[in-house]
Design an enzyme around this catalytic site. Structure first.
Site, mmCIF file in Angstrom:
data_model
loop_
_atom_site.group_PDB
_atom_site.id
_atom_site.type_symbol
_atom_site.label_atom_id
_atom_site.label_comp_id
_atom_site.label_asym_id
_atom_site.label_seq_id
_atom_site.Cartn_x
_atom_site.Cartn_y
_atom_site.Cartn_z
ATOM 1 N N SER A 177 -30.911 7.375 3.707
ATOM 2 C CA SER A 177 -30.251 7.039 2.322
ATOM 3 C C SER A 177 -30.606 5.875 1.882
ATOM 4 C CB SER A 177 -28.774 7.018 2.598
ATOM 5 O OG SER A 177 -28.271 6.317 3.730
ATOM 6 N N LYS A 182 -24.935 20.062 17.420
ATOM 7 C CA LYS A 182 -23.765 20.250 16.530
ATOM 8 C C LYS A 182 -22.652 21.152 17.376
ATOM 9 C CE LYS A 182 -24.470 18.417 12.266
ATOM 10 N NZ LYS A 182 -24.036 17.218 12.136
ATOM 11 N N TYR A 232 -31.175 20.605 16.483
ATOM 12 C CA TYR A 232 -30.131 20.367 15.729
ATOM 13 C C TYR A 232 -28.823 21.230 15.664
ATOM 14 C CZ TYR A 232 -27.523 20.027 11.086
ATOM 15 O OH TYR A 232 -26.331 19.968 10.135
ATOM 16 N N PHE A 254 -19.785 11.904 9.281
ATOM 17 C CA PHE A 254 -21.185 12.502 8.603
ATOM 18 C C PHE A 254 -22.467 12.112 9.411
ATOM 19 C CE2 PHE A 254 -18.166 11.796 5.023
ATOM 20 C CZ PHE A 254 -17.651 13.083 4.673
ATOM 21 N N ALA A 255 -22.297 11.005 9.820
ATOM 22 C CA ALA A 255 -23.922 10.318 10.299
ATOM 23 C C ALA A 255 -24.444 11.524 11.344
ATOM 24 C CB ALA A 255 -23.606 8.824 10.933
ATOM 25 N N SER A 315 -21.661 22.545 10.927
ATOM 26 C CA SER A 315 -22.446 23.386 9.991
ATOM 27 C C SER A 315 -22.356 24.839 10.420
ATOM 28 C CB SER A 315 -23.895 22.864 10.346
ATOM 29 O OG SER A 315 -24.739 23.929 9.711
ATOM 30 N N ASN A 329 -29.343 10.545 18.640
ATOM 31 C CA ASN A 329 -28.622 10.227 17.339
ATOM 32 C C ASN A 329 -26.948 11.153 17.253
ATOM 33 O OD1 ASN A 329 -27.913 8.841 14.823
ATOM 34 N ND2 ASN A 329 -29.894 9.512 13.996
ATOM 35 N N ARG A 386 -39.598 32.869 6.331
ATOM 36 C CA ARG A 386 -39.690 31.507 6.982
ATOM 37 C C ARG A 386 -39.129 31.675 8.436
ATOM 38 N NH1 ARG A 386 -36.092 26.284 4.685
ATOM 39 N NH2 ARG A 386 -34.628 27.859 5.068
ATOM 40 N N GLY A 430 -37.241 31.949 11.867
ATOM 41 C CA GLY A 430 -35.903 31.688 12.119
ATOM 42 C C GLY A 430 -34.871 31.824 11.166
HETATM 43 P P1 NAD Z 1 -27.699 12.634 5.001
HETATM 44 O O1 NAD Z 1 -28.664 12.504 5.875
HETATM 45 O O2 NAD Z 1 -27.748 12.653 3.216
HETATM 46 O O3 NAD Z 1 -26.329 11.802 5.423
HETATM 47 C C1 NAD Z 1 -26.300 11.328 6.695
HETATM 48 C C2 NAD Z 1 -26.157 9.826 6.792
HETATM 49 O O4 NAD Z 1 -25.930 9.276 7.849
HETATM 50 C C3 NAD Z 1 -27.248 9.085 6.178
HETATM 51 O O5 NAD Z 1 -26.949 8.124 5.001
HETATM 52 C C4 NAD Z 1 -28.082 8.491 7.359
HETATM 53 O O6 NAD Z 1 -28.600 7.140 6.889
HETATM 54 C C5 NAD Z 1 -26.840 8.351 8.118
HETATM 55 N N1 NAD Z 1 -27.143 8.170 9.652
HETATM 56 C C6 NAD Z 1 -27.873 8.836 10.306
HETATM 57 N N2 NAD Z 1 -27.816 8.461 11.600
HETATM 58 C C7 NAD Z 1 -26.980 7.441 11.608
HETATM 59 C C8 NAD Z 1 -26.640 6.591 12.560
HETATM 60 N N3 NAD Z 1 -26.997 6.832 13.976
HETATM 61 N N4 NAD Z 1 -25.713 5.320 12.327
HETATM 62 C C9 NAD Z 1 -25.307 5.272 11.092
HETATM 63 N N5 NAD Z 1 -25.773 5.905 10.022
HETATM 64 C C10 NAD Z 1 -26.577 7.067 10.272
HETATM 65 O O7 NAD Z 1 -26.893 14.274 5.253
HETATM 66 P P2 NAD Z 1 -25.825 15.051 4.551
HETATM 67 O O8 NAD Z 1 -26.420 15.988 3.704
HETATM 68 O O9 NAD Z 1 -24.881 14.170 3.740
HETATM 69 O O10 NAD Z 1 -24.934 15.413 5.963
HETATM 70 C C11 NAD Z 1 -23.916 15.035 6.355
HETATM 71 C C12 NAD Z 1 -23.480 15.618 7.559
HETATM 72 O O11 NAD Z 1 -23.236 17.030 7.290
HETATM 73 C C13 NAD Z 1 -24.511 15.567 8.572
HETATM 74 O O12 NAD Z 1 -23.890 15.514 10.117
HETATM 75 C C14 NAD Z 1 -25.055 16.876 8.545
HETATM 76 O O13 NAD Z 1 -25.518 17.373 10.071
HETATM 77 C C15 NAD Z 1 -23.937 17.901 8.243
HETATM 78 N N6 NAD Z 1 -24.277 18.996 7.466
HETATM 79 C C16 NAD Z 1 -25.001 18.811 6.237
HETATM 80 C C17 NAD Z 1 -25.377 20.123 5.740
HETATM 81 C C18 NAD Z 1 -26.222 20.157 4.405
HETATM 82 O O14 NAD Z 1 -26.850 21.225 4.099
HETATM 83 N N7 NAD Z 1 -26.295 18.823 3.645
HETATM 84 C C19 NAD Z 1 -25.045 21.580 6.051
HETATM 85 C C20 NAD Z 1 -24.140 21.360 7.180
HETATM 86 C C21 NAD Z 1 -23.641 20.356 7.874
HETATM 87 N N1 UFG Z 2 -35.824 29.018 0.698
HETATM 88 C C1 UFG Z 2 -36.787 29.280 0.060
HETATM 89 N N2 UFG Z 2 -38.015 28.624 -0.412
HETATM 90 C C2 UFG Z 2 -37.725 26.930 0.146
HETATM 91 C C3 UFG Z 2 -36.387 26.809 1.047
HETATM 92 C C4 UFG Z 2 -35.666 27.721 1.180
HETATM 93 O O1 UFG Z 2 -37.185 30.514 -0.310
HETATM 94 O O2 UFG Z 2 -38.653 26.319 -0.444
HETATM 95 C C5 UFG Z 2 -34.973 30.079 0.914
HETATM 96 C C6 UFG Z 2 -34.631 30.220 2.515
HETATM 97 O O3 UFG Z 2 -35.456 31.155 3.006
HETATM 98 C C7 UFG Z 2 -33.015 30.768 2.360
HETATM 99 C C8 UFG Z 2 -32.320 30.028 1.303
HETATM 100 O O4 UFG Z 2 -33.659 29.554 0.486
HETATM 101 O O5 UFG Z 2 -33.157 32.020 2.371
HETATM 102 C C9 UFG Z 2 -31.685 28.982 1.654
HETATM 103 O O6 UFG Z 2 -32.541 27.980 2.527
HETATM 104 P P1 UFG Z 2 -32.075 26.479 2.659
HETATM 105 O O7 UFG Z 2 -33.097 25.954 3.570
HETATM 106 O O8 UFG Z 2 -31.736 25.832 1.450
HETATM 107 O O9 UFG Z 2 -30.708 26.528 3.584
HETATM 108 P P2 UFG Z 2 -30.372 27.260 5.013
HETATM 109 O O10 UFG Z 2 -29.172 28.169 4.938
HETATM 110 O O11 UFG Z 2 -31.807 27.932 5.617
HETATM 111 O O12 UFG Z 2 -30.029 26.165 5.937
HETATM 112 C C10 UFG Z 2 -29.263 24.831 5.459
HETATM 113 C C11 UFG Z 2 -29.485 24.049 6.730
HETATM 114 C C12 UFG Z 2 -28.928 24.107 8.017
HETATM 115 C C13 UFG Z 2 -27.577 24.439 7.683
HETATM 116 C C14 UFG Z 2 -27.306 25.534 6.785
HETATM 117 C C15 UFG Z 2 -26.069 25.885 6.757
HETATM 118 O O13 UFG Z 2 -31.021 23.617 6.413
HETATM 119 O O14 UFG Z 2 -28.973 22.966 8.688
HETATM 120 O O15 UFG Z 2 -27.832 25.393 5.404
HETATM 121 O O16 UFG Z 2 -25.013 24.900 6.444
HETATM 122 F F1 UFG Z 2 -27.005 24.804 8.819
#
Ligand code: NAD
Ligand code: UFG
Length: 328
Positions: A36, A152, A148, A80-81, A124, A99, A291, A293
């Protein structure tokens, strides 16, 4: 309440900081800015009309976390980190476990030693693996196919053990589906470095003209139009889910798991069309092989969130796909 947001400068954390501050809570952010930018803090200040307390530091620095918990008289932590890129986690598993898992252990040690025993954890939908049935409820079996997701799952197991070990802990694990969209101001948003892996950030870069074409991975899935289906949820709805989770924890002890999604799935083509409407621009896309997985469909059963948290996602697909040019 005084609430510590680890990773609070990130995508979901920054939106949650807005919702919590506006609800009257004191928010303290701890972030090492590995994914960030510090400019997020200026944007948050613009939105909130006040400066947020932010400490630039790492959750693995246990003495620092202890100091923050004490100095700011923290009542609850939202964690969240973490690192979150699936592909990168396959290349760098040690960094991901260090991490995410080790970082959580450090946080728990700090919380235990200061007696702060209320925690909301960002999990997640990835922990459900390849869905065995839809919609996915919280009792669906869990599994992981990459470091990853495994990090979790490991954290969830640890947190459950912690909650069982001491009846004073209150821990809620929120399993997010696919967060998208941004705050109405356009000042904060998902802002990945380099080429995005996820669908919506990629679409936004194509709209902005930063990337030439979107690859749609797979057109022969057993879905409405052959493309992958996901439960996209507006990040502001998700942020409000955290406020509801804190309220829930105020009088519940133990370990709780809750899905945060809309309960409705949308295909990649539907997301493209909604984003065309939301931006007024044609999105250049081409079909590409599946893709590795990826799963066909994934969407949440949200009954538990609706009942236990008295929370429901209200924002529409159009709101999720509204295009806001980056304000420089
Ligand atoms: P993000 O990367 O935007 O935010 C995570 C923040 O944590 C960042 O600002 C990063 O700098 C900070 N960070 C990472 N490691 C750290 C550490 N060791 N100490 C202090 N700060 C640290 O991600 P996000 O999308 O906001 O996701 C937040 C949480 O939600 C994550 O745990 C992620 O796994 C989970 N999550 C996200 C999604 C998604 O699609 N965005 C889906 C499911 C779960
Ligand atoms: N997709 C495309 N083109 C792209 C990117 C994605 O067609 O360039 C498709 C994927 O095949 C999938 C859909 O868009 O069908 C969503 O893909 P994302 O990568 O946006 O999201 P995913 O559901 O695959 O995974 C995300 C995060 C995971 C998390 C999950 C549920 O990457 O870590 O959402 O929270 F676990």
């Amino acid at each position: 309440m005084n609430i510590l947001l680890t990773g609070g400068a990130g995508y979901i954390g920054s939106h949650t900081a807005v919702v919590l501050s506006e609800a009257g809570h004191e928010v303290v952010v701890l972030d090492n800015f590995c994914n960030s930018k510090k400019s997020v803090l200026t944007s948050l200040q613009q939105i909130l009309g006040k400066e947020l307390i932010c400490i630039d530091g790492d959750i693995r620095n246990t003495p620092l976390v202890i100091k923050i918990l004490k100095d700011h008289q923290i009542n609850a932590v939202i964690h969240f980190a973490g690192l979150k890129a699936v592909g990168e986690s396959v290349q760098m598993p040690i960094e991901y476990y260090a991490n995410n898992a080790q970082g959580t252990i450090s946080l728990l040690e700090a919380m235990k030693s200061t007696g702060v025993k209320a925690l909301v954890f960002s999990s997640s939908a990835t922990v459900y693996g390849d869905p065995q049935y839809l919609p996915i409820d919280e009792n669906h079996p869990t599994s992981a196919t990459n470091p990853y997701g495994r990090s979790k799952l490991h954290i969830e197991e640890m947190l459950k053990d912690v909650a069982i070990s001491d009846a004073e802990w209150k821990i809620i694990c929120l399993r997010y589906f696919n967060p998208v969209g941004a705050h109405d101001s356009g000042l904060i948003r998902e802002d990945p470095q380099g080429i995005p892996n996820n669908l919506m950030p990629f679409i936004l870069k194509v709209i902005a003209g930063d990337l030439p074409v979107l690859n749609v991975y797979g057109k022969d899935y057993p879905t409405i139009d052959g493309t992958g289906v996901r439960d996209y949820i507006h990040v502001m709805d998700l942020a409000e889910g955290h406020l509801a989770a804190l309220l829930f924890l105020s009088n519940r002890y133990g370990w709780h798991v809750i899905n945060l999604g809309t309960g409705v799935g949308h295909s990649v083509l539907e997301m493209i069309h909604a984003s065309e409407e939301g931006s007024g621009k044609k999105i250049n896309f081409q079909f590409a092989p599946r893709r590795p997985g990826d799963i066909a469909s994934c969407y949440a059963d949200v009954k538990k969130a609706n009942q236990d948290l008295a929370w429901v996602a209200t924002r529409t697909l159009q709101e999720m796909c509204l295009y806001r040019p980056v304000k420089k």
